[in-house]
Design an enzyme around this catalytic site. Structure first.
Site, short mmCIF file in Angstrom:
data_model
loop_
_atom_site.label_atom_id
_atom_site.label_comp_id
_atom_site.label_asym_id
_atom_site.label_seq_id
_atom_site.Cartn_x
_atom_site.Cartn_y
_atom_site.Cartn_z
N LYS A 116 0.81 -1.22 0.00
CA LYS A 116 0.00 0.00 0.00
C LYS A 116 0.84 1.27 0.00
O LYS A 116 0.53 2.22 -0.72
CB LYS A 116 -0.94 0.00 1.21
CG LYS A 116 -2.10 -0.97 1.03
CD LYS A 116 -3.42 -0.33 1.41
CE LYS A 116 -4.55 -1.25 0.99
NZ LYS A 116 -5.85 -0.69 1.10
N GLU A 199 -6.35 12.83 7.68
CA GLU A 199 -6.75 12.63 6.29
C GLU A 199 -8.08 13.32 6.03
O GLU A 199 -8.93 13.36 6.92
CB GLU A 199 -6.93 11.12 6.08
CG GLU A 199 -6.72 10.62 4.70
CD GLU A 199 -6.83 9.10 4.66
OE1 GLU A 199 -5.80 8.44 4.54
OE2 GLU A 199 -7.96 8.60 4.76
N HIS A 234 -17.69 -4.12 3.04
CA HIS A 234 -16.63 -3.66 2.16
C HIS A 234 -16.45 -4.56 0.95
O HIS A 234 -15.39 -4.59 0.33
CB HIS A 234 -15.29 -3.53 2.91
CG HIS A 234 -15.40 -2.60 4.07
ND1 HIS A 234 -15.54 -1.23 3.93
CD2 HIS A 234 -15.45 -2.83 5.40
CE1 HIS A 234 -15.64 -0.68 5.11
NE2 HIS A 234 -15.61 -1.62 6.03
N ARG A 291 -4.85 -7.99 -11.52
CA ARG A 291 -5.46 -9.26 -11.94
C ARG A 291 -6.78 -8.96 -12.63
O ARG A 291 -7.18 -7.82 -12.70
CB ARG A 291 -5.73 -10.12 -10.70
CG ARG A 291 -6.55 -9.32 -9.68
CD ARG A 291 -7.08 -10.13 -8.55
NE ARG A 291 -7.55 -9.31 -7.45
CZ ARG A 291 -8.73 -8.71 -7.39
NH1 ARG A 291 -9.58 -8.85 -8.39
NH2 ARG A 291 -9.09 -7.97 -6.36
#
Lengths: 498, 170
Positions: A116, A199, A234, A291
């Site tokens: 990440k 954030e 999610h 992918r």
């Protein structure tokens, strides 16, 4: 082109890949666990090899066993599908060492985008928008400076965080100091580490992603976007292409930005750049999936581009014969994931045996599935039964078509989300495209609808009882046909329909 | 023939009878003409008051699953005698069972704890997902069999909850 490909996956995606191979004239090798001996992908493939126990860790994640099967069968390439080993850098490397082509990007690209922090850095360097915030943990003084810079509302998050602990939503400057103090103390007691970062809070975020396809000669194209804002836990449940929300200008910008990221890691094959978007069409990089994506069919429906076949062709060294300007989108596609789960118990999986199955058909309807009458849905794997995809000329028409198709979907033996999906298709907000990732939580009435007339269900149960005890009224059993009587008398044939 | 079903903790009685070549159902005191055909195993076409319905029914012992209008309903066929017994059980003692093979992640209640209706009592994990099992009744936890980390089979009793209201005497 390859002569033989091993598919290192199961379920509907394995079936999807087998079909693509067959159409390309490539023979197919399936691998299967103990639990999957009767699965559809095994039956459809030309060859099949057992690779271990039912738990994924004993089979579909066993790199050596899969490489062994590939070598034994003489397969020249492996398609990993999604999940399992599809984003596993070590597996891609093992394939390379064994002289087998991994159908996907290079191990290096998987590694870079899989981490990440590295991925975020690559996006930052490529000037791709990121959710504005502090780069890493901040001191109290830094935090308030950053906060003033990005504006409100914002989120304070624990660096060591997860599960909502040490997380604080701050709506105005006045609340910042106390929220910071609380987030730190919560983080300290939960993780033994009070470092936090700041954030911007994206309100009512939409999930919008760009499909990419790149060959090994530097040609990188985008195939427009998909919107996947309808999620539970999610996880995506309903996806569509194009998004009914964004402008042509935003679409173009997102496509360009996505291509920049792919080029930065010399990406080849199919990949997806995921973004979150606010209600003003500001979008921010989330991550890249290196992918094929579960929801790839909606893109195929609007572009006519077969993503799985092109993954194979590109891995075999073919060049993309198109330029960006050649790719056009037409109409609208919607996908519903049909899950074996019970929406009423927080979408709890519902394993079991499929006791009856009837699937929709008709123009513009595609059911990517691996289930059949009598098949077993085990608790070892993801409870997705199939993906129902429809295409029509407009979003509204596509939703109407999906609603109609879902009416023909019947599954007995396991609980499914079919009723829930039908209610979403009828919901005014969904139809007006007023969606974001909090949509399902906001609409409990779609999960537990108002009490309905249960008479037909009760009558059907009584009729089934009547039939099973053999005491059904004579008039209800179909009159024996002369053909049947003849067959019985002669005792030579048995009608499969009798 | 009269059939009794339990659905969502409610009892329903339905009578099917043939009257001059017509099939009639009686439900909730209402009589309706019904025409039905078995299409194939587990699938029926039912015409009820002019409405054409296609309904899936799967019967296994006393348990009957009905797929109607996109949703699957679990019904139980019960005899007169069982009816009395089950209505006692429904309001008295409730076993919390594992709905599928899974693993116990967390036990949220201990023996003697008060629970309210629909309160989560055990967290289990299966198919990569965690789910919370809820108590169908309000009451007190009498026994806790589940231990965190246990691998459990479908049907394993994890907890017993006793209702705090006296069972209805029906």
């Amino acid at each position: 082109m390859f002569k033989k490909i091993l598919i290192a996956n199961r379920g509907e995606i394995a079936v999807r890949i087998i079909r693509a191979c067959r159409e390309l004239g490539v023979s197919t090798v399936a691998v299967y666990s103990d639990a999957d001996r009767r699965s559809l992908h095994v039956a459809l493939a030309d060859e099949a090899y057992h690779i271990g126990g039912s738990a994924p860790g004993e089979s579909y994640l066993k790199k050596e066993n899969i490489i062994d099967a590939a070598l034994k069968s003489g397969a020249e390439a492996i398609h990993p599908g999604f999940g399992f080993l599809s984003e596993n850098e070590a597996f891609a490397e093992m394939c390379e060492k064994a002289g087998i082509v991994f159908i996907g990007p290079s191990p290096e690209a998987i590694r870079l985008m899989g981490d990440k922090i590295t991925a975020r850095k690559i996006a930052f360097d490529a000037k791709v928008p990121l959710v504005p915030g502090s780069e890493g943990a901040v001191s109290d003084v830094e935090a308030s400076v950053v906060a003033n810079g990005i504006g409100y509302p914002l989120m304070i998050k624990a660096s060591a965080g997860g599960g909502g602990k040490g997380m604080r939503l701050v709506r105005s400057k006045d609340d910042f100091e106390s929220a910071l103090r609380m987030a730190r103390s919560e983080a300290r007691s939960a993780f033994g580490d009070d470092s936090v970062y700041v954030e911007r809070f994206v309100e009512q975020p939409r999930h919008i992603e760009i499909q990419l396809i790149a060959d090994s000669y530097g040609n990188t194209l985008h195939l427009f976007e998909r919107e996947c804002s309808i999620q539970r836990r999610h996880q995506k449940v309903i996806e569509e292409a194009p998004s009914g929300f964004i402008s042509a200008k935003t679409r173009k910008k997102m496509g360009e930005v996505a291509i920049k990221i792919a080029k930065a890691v010399k990406y080849s094959g199919a990949g997806t750049i995921e973004f979150i978007m606010d209600q003003k069409q500001n979008f921010y990089f989330l991550e890249m999936n290196t992918r094929v994506q579960v929801e790839h069919p909606v893109t195929e429906m609007i572009t006519g581009f077969d993503i799985v076949k092109w993954m194979i062709r590109i891995a075999a060294g073919e060049k993309l014969p198109f330029k960006q300007g050649d790719i056009e989108m037409n109409g609208h596609a919607v996908e519903c994931r049909v899950y074996a789960e019970n929406p009423a118990t927080n979408f709890m999986p519902s394993p079991g045996t499929i006791e009856y199955l009837s699937t929709p058909s008709g123009p513009g309807i595609r059911d990517d599935s691996a289930i059949y009458n009598g098949c077993e849905i085990t608790s070892f794997y993801d409870p997705m039964l199939s993906k129902l995809i429809v295409w029509a000329d407009t979003r509204e028409a596509a939703i109407d078509k999906m609603a109609s198709a879902l009416r023909e979907y019947i599954v007995l033996g396991v609980k499914t989300n079919i009723g829930f999906l039908r209610r979403v298709m009828a919901d005014e907000e969904f139809r007006k495209c007023k969606i974001d990732t909090g949509y399902i939580e906001r609409h409990p009435e779609l999960i537990n609808p108002e009490a309905r007339d249960m008479k037909p269900a009760l009558i059907a149960a009584a009729i089934a009882m009547e039939n099973s005890t053999g005491s059904g009224p004579q008039s209800q059993t179909a009159a024996a046909s002369n053909w049947k009587l003849f067959a019985r008398r002669s005792g030579v044939t048995r009608s499969p329909l009798a | 023939m009269t059939y009794t079903f339990k659905l969502n903790e409610q009892i329903y009685k339905i009578t099917l009878e043939e009257n001059e070549g017509q099939i009639e159902v009686e439900i909730d005191g209402e009589k309706l003409p019904v025409d039905y055909r078995k299409i194939e195993d587990n699938l029926y076409s039912i015409i009820l008051g002019g409405q054409s319905l296609t309904i899936g029914v799967f019967k296994k012992g006393k348990k009957i699953q009905v797929f109607f209008d996109g949703d699957l309903y679990d019904l139980e066929s019960i005899s007169e005698r069982e009816q009395k017994k089950s209505s006692l059980a429904a309001s008295g003692v409730q076993e919390i069972k594992a709905p599928m093979p899974s693993r116990v992640v967390k036990v949220l209640k201990s023996e003697g704890d008060e629970v309210s209706r629909d309160e989560g009592v055990v967290v289990i994990e299966a198919m990569k997902m965690e789910s919370e099992l809820k108590s169908p009744i309000a009451g007190k936890v009498r026994n806790v069999m589940a231990k965190e980390g246990d691998a459990i089979e479908a049907g394993t009793v994890l907890m017993v909850v006793v209702s705090d209201t006296p069972p209805a005497s029906e």
